[in-house]
Design a protein around this motif. Sequence first.
Motif, PDB file in Angstrom:
ATOM      1  N   HIS A  75       3.673  15.798 -10.778  1.00  0.00           N
ATOM      2  CA  HIS A  75       5.277  16.429 -10.239  1.00  0.00           C
ATOM      3  C   HIS A  75       5.262  16.781  -8.841  1.00  0.00           C
ATOM      4  CE1 HIS A  75       5.921  16.407 -14.612  1.00  0.00           C
ATOM      5  NE2 HIS A  75       4.838  17.065 -14.847  1.00  0.00           N
ATOM      6  N   HIS A  76       4.122  16.714  -8.215  1.00  0.00           N
ATOM      7  CA  HIS A  76       4.177  16.832  -6.751  1.00  0.00           C
ATOM      8  C   HIS A  76       3.057  16.132  -6.022  1.00  0.00           C
ATOM      9  CE1 HIS A  76       6.328  20.531  -7.269  1.00  0.00           C
ATOM     10  NE2 HIS A  76       5.535  20.898  -8.184  1.00  0.00           N
ATOM     11  N   LYS A  77       3.599  14.714  -6.034  1.00  0.00           N
ATOM     12  CA  LYS A  77       2.717  13.643  -5.701  1.00  0.00           C
ATOM     13  C   LYS A  77       2.384  13.635  -4.102  1.00  0.00           C
ATOM     14  CE  LYS A  77       5.315  10.804  -8.115  1.00  0.00           C
ATOM     15  NZ  LYS A  77       5.729  11.669  -9.110  1.00  0.00           N
ATOM     16  N   GLY A  78       3.245  14.335  -3.513  1.00  0.00           N
ATOM     17  CA  GLY A  78       3.212  14.211  -1.894  1.00  0.00           C
ATOM     18  C   GLY A  78       4.509  13.704  -1.341  1.00  0.00           C
ATOM     19  N   ALA A  79       4.836  13.911  -0.171  1.00  0.00           N
ATOM     20  CA  ALA A  79       6.275  13.486   0.302  1.00  0.00           C
ATOM     21  C   ALA A  79       5.815  12.260   0.995  1.00  0.00           C
ATOM     22  CB  ALA A  79       6.959  14.388   1.271  1.00  0.00           C
ATOM     23  N   ALA A  80       6.846  11.112   1.075  1.00  0.00           N
ATOM     24  CA  ALA A  80       6.615   9.937   1.537  1.00  0.00           C
ATOM     25  C   ALA A  80       6.274   9.992   3.279  1.00  0.00           C
ATOM     26  CB  ALA A  80       7.501   8.767   1.226  1.00  0.00           C
ATOM     27  N   THR A  81       7.257  11.087   3.728  1.00  0.00           N
ATOM     28  CA  THR A  81       7.204  11.145   5.185  1.00  0.00           C
ATOM     29  C   THR A  81       7.114  12.639   5.237  1.00  0.00           C
ATOM     30  OG1 THR A  81       9.616  11.822   5.010  1.00  0.00           O
ATOM     31  CG2 THR A  81       9.184   9.549   5.388  1.00  0.00           C
ATOM     32  N   GLY A  82       6.951  12.876   6.641  1.00  0.00           N
ATOM     33  CA  GLY A  82       6.578  14.551   7.019  1.00  0.00           C
ATOM     34  C   GLY A  82       5.478  15.143   6.181  1.00  0.00           C
ATOM     35  N   PHE A  83       4.335  14.225   5.961  1.00  0.00           N
ATOM     36  CA  PHE A  83       3.072  14.536   5.310  1.00  0.00           C
ATOM     37  C   PHE A  83       2.248  15.023   6.303  1.00  0.00           C
ATOM     38  CE2 PHE A  83       3.259  10.026   5.831  1.00  0.00           C
ATOM     39  CZ  PHE A  83       2.314   9.618   6.855  1.00  0.00           C
ATOM     40  N   THR A  84       1.276  15.766   5.751  1.00  0.00           N
ATOM     41  CA  THR A  84       0.072  16.591   6.714  1.00  0.00           C
ATOM     42  C   THR A  84      -1.263  15.631   7.137  1.00  0.00           C
ATOM     43  OG1 THR A  84      -1.358  17.230   4.730  1.00  0.00           O
ATOM     44  CG2 THR A  84       0.525  18.682   5.587  1.00  0.00           C
ATOM     45  N   THR A  85      -1.780  15.758   8.009  1.00  0.00           N
ATOM     46  CA  THR A  85      -3.009  14.922   8.427  1.00  0.00           C
ATOM     47  C   THR A  85      -3.937  14.815   7.066  1.00  0.00           C
ATOM     48  OG1 THR A  85      -3.052  15.931  10.461  1.00  0.00           O
ATOM     49  CG2 THR A  85      -4.998  14.837   9.851  1.00  0.00           C
ATOM     50  N   GLU A  86      -3.951  15.791   6.258  1.00  0.00           N
ATOM     51  CA  GLU A  86      -4.895  15.793   5.178  1.00  0.00           C
ATOM     52  C   GLU A  86      -4.415  15.018   4.192  1.00  0.00           C
ATOM     53  OE1 GLU A  86      -5.310  19.760   3.583  1.00  0.00           O
ATOM     54  OE2 GLU A  86      -6.895  19.298   2.052  1.00  0.00           O
ATOM     55  N   GLY A 140      -3.087 -12.047  19.297  1.00  0.00           N
ATOM     56  CA  GLY A 140      -3.077 -11.210  18.470  1.00  0.00           C
ATOM     57  C   GLY A 140      -1.578 -10.568  18.298  1.00  0.00           C
ATOM     58  N   THR A 141      -1.657  -9.985  16.947  1.00  0.00           N
ATOM     59  CA  THR A 141      -0.044  -9.238  16.865  1.00  0.00           C
ATOM     60  C   THR A 141      -0.692  -7.715  16.320  1.00  0.00           C
ATOM     61  OG1 THR A 141       0.828 -11.485  15.952  1.00  0.00           O
ATOM     62  CG2 THR A 141       2.083  -9.133  15.488  1.00  0.00           C
ATOM     63  N   VAL A 142       0.012  -6.943  16.850  1.00  0.00           N
ATOM     64  CA  VAL A 142      -0.212  -5.476  16.307  1.00  0.00           C
ATOM     65  C   VAL A 142       0.796  -4.680  15.852  1.00  0.00           C
ATOM     66  CG1 VAL A 142      -0.221  -4.405  18.577  1.00  0.00           C
ATOM     67  CG2 VAL A 142      -1.920  -3.518  16.939  1.00  0.00           C
ATOM     68  N   LEU A 143       0.579  -3.867  14.649  1.00  0.00           N
ATOM     69  CA  LEU A 143       1.627  -2.797  14.269  1.00  0.00           C
ATOM     70  C   LEU A 143       1.064  -1.460  14.406  1.00  0.00           C
ATOM     71  CD1 LEU A 143       4.307  -2.914  12.547  1.00  0.00           C
ATOM     72  CD2 LEU A 143       2.685  -2.610  10.336  1.00  0.00           C
ATOM     73  N   ALA A 144       1.835  -0.621  15.195  1.00  0.00           N
ATOM     74  CA  ALA A 144       1.006   0.603  15.462  1.00  0.00           C
ATOM     75  C   ALA A 144       2.134   1.707  15.575  1.00  0.00           C
ATOM     76  CB  ALA A 144       0.351   0.410  16.852  1.00  0.00           C
ATOM     77  N   GLY A 145       1.813   2.859  15.427  1.00  0.00           N
ATOM     78  CA  GLY A 145       2.706   3.990  15.529  1.00  0.00           C
ATOM     79  C   GLY A 145       2.067   5.288  15.031  1.00  0.00           C
ATOM     80  N   ALA A 146       2.856   6.341  14.942  1.00  0.00           N
ATOM     81  CA  ALA A 146       2.454   7.370  14.698  1.00  0.00           C
ATOM     82  C   ALA A 146       2.278   7.276  13.131  1.00  0.00           C
ATOM     83  CB  ALA A 146       3.319   8.883  15.044  1.00  0.00           C
ATOM     84  N   SER A 147       1.362   8.222  12.427  1.00  0.00           N
ATOM     85  CA  SER A 147       1.297   7.781  11.063  1.00  0.00           C
ATOM     86  C   SER A 147       2.422   8.116  10.199  1.00  0.00           C
ATOM     87  CB  SER A 147      -0.098   8.552  10.474  1.00  0.00           C
ATOM     88  OG  SER A 147       0.244   9.946  10.755  1.00  0.00           O
ATOM     89  N   GLY A 148       3.338   8.781  10.766  1.00  0.00           N
ATOM     90  CA  GLY A 148       4.342   9.340   9.690  1.00  0.00           C
ATOM     91  C   GLY A 148       5.751   8.085  10.194  1.00  0.00           C
TER      92      GLY A 148
END
Length: 493
Positions: free
Chosen positions: A247-258, A443-451
């Motif tokens: 019921h609380h799987k975790g949010a798709a965005t705004g998640f913690t590092t953990e 090469g091609t790269v997809l990068a960004g902050a984890s969120g």
Amino acid sequence: MRIIINGNRSKGTINKNIYGHFSEHLGRCIYGGLYAGDNSDIPNVNGMRTDVVNALKDLNIPVLRWPGGCFADTYHWQDGIGPKENRKTIVNTNWGGVTEDNSFGTHEFLELCRQLGCEPYISGNVGSGTVQEFSDWVEYCNMGGISPMASLRRLNGRDEPWHVKYWGIGNEAWGCGGNMRPEYYGDLCRQYSTYLRNYDKEHKIYKIASGANVDDYRWTEAVARVAGHVIDAMSLHYYTVPNEDWHHKGAATGFTTEEYYTTLRKTLYMKTLVENHTNIMRMTNPKHKLGLVVDEWGTWFDVEPDTNPGFLYQQNTMRDALVAAINLNIFNDHCDVVVMANIAQTVNVLQAMVLTEGEKMVLTPSYHVFHMYKGHQNAKQLETYAETKTVGCGDDQVPNLHVSASQAANGSVLLTVANLSDTEAAPVEVLWSGIGRCGKVEGTVLAGASGAYNTFDAPENVKPQPMSGIQVTESGFTAVMPACSVAAFTITE
Ligand code: AHR
């Protein structure tokens, strides 16, 4: 950190169907996502959204699974054929309780596959249907001569059979597909399988049994033992869900590092599942090499705030991109056993490729990974080895690099690499042997902050960029993988 590509060792060809997709009657996947309907202002061809079809075509989608999922075991295909104004409605009891008008049925699905240039994979109703109903569906789709179902098809405007190859014998028979015990399902599988006929020697059908959930090895053993000889493959469903509490799987965005590292650690578990289920199938049924079809995989988070909880609509970040990259690398490296995989789900549901809102559409980071990986389809898998260091948070420790490689028929090599660290770049030295004369690397790269993610207002927040700083050496090349990134390197002569 060194990455070695050994061109002298391969597990075989990477079945292009590993890059398959899943689209269920769920939320806005079909209605509003893939299908605009005949009278929509949104540009469409025979009801299929032109923007979505064009985006998906660019991924070279090889196979599309439909109509479910849990929906499949409530679906009666004959309610979805014939003049649309005469079609019965269906209440989608699994997903939001909404009433659907059945305007998207067999002909529409197969038209969608035609537009996408992909193979259809149909999951039949075992949970609440009948053997006769399922058998008729195969006859309706595949019978070229004269028969009751072929005549009905012709009455509905389609002369030639579609030759649908892939048929799923129910879905999640252990759960929403009937809450069955494996031996009972195994017996049903034998019965259904008997009446799913081949109507043409040139086009044999491929039967996929409803397989296990996650690590239910008893299911795999029992179904392989009871029904292994009448099927071609068994499925496996494994979703990456960060929190144990459903019921609380975790949010798709705004998640913690953990939560980020928990998600990646749980994704890596796919390797263990693929190997264990396959070993059980091989031991139980050594003569008949059943394939493994991972026909539902991907992230499953809490739905976006203020959306229908039954519609499973979630955003998609760089974390999802890494989940896609890791799973695809695992499937590539198990191409001797994984014959198909279908990410859940194509549009607007769970780990989607594209999101839509009215006439707007946005590509997700997961879409970009599929695009960067498409060169692996039907290429020869090559053995790889990556030196890694451990990164993570608390109990969630993972290797920083995750890789796979393949060689296309024209000799070019595709190396795909994920950097799982959300903070540290990883300098890599790629070395190879046995891949012929290679000297050019792009090469091609997809990068960004984890969120990081794309929105309808900022659709290019996360998008692939050319990889800069590649240095070709005597025996390979060097490059720097940014933190939280996925890269695809093409090595040519
Ligand atoms: O993909 C969503 C649901 O997950 C499917 O309907 C079902 O098969 C699984 O439990």
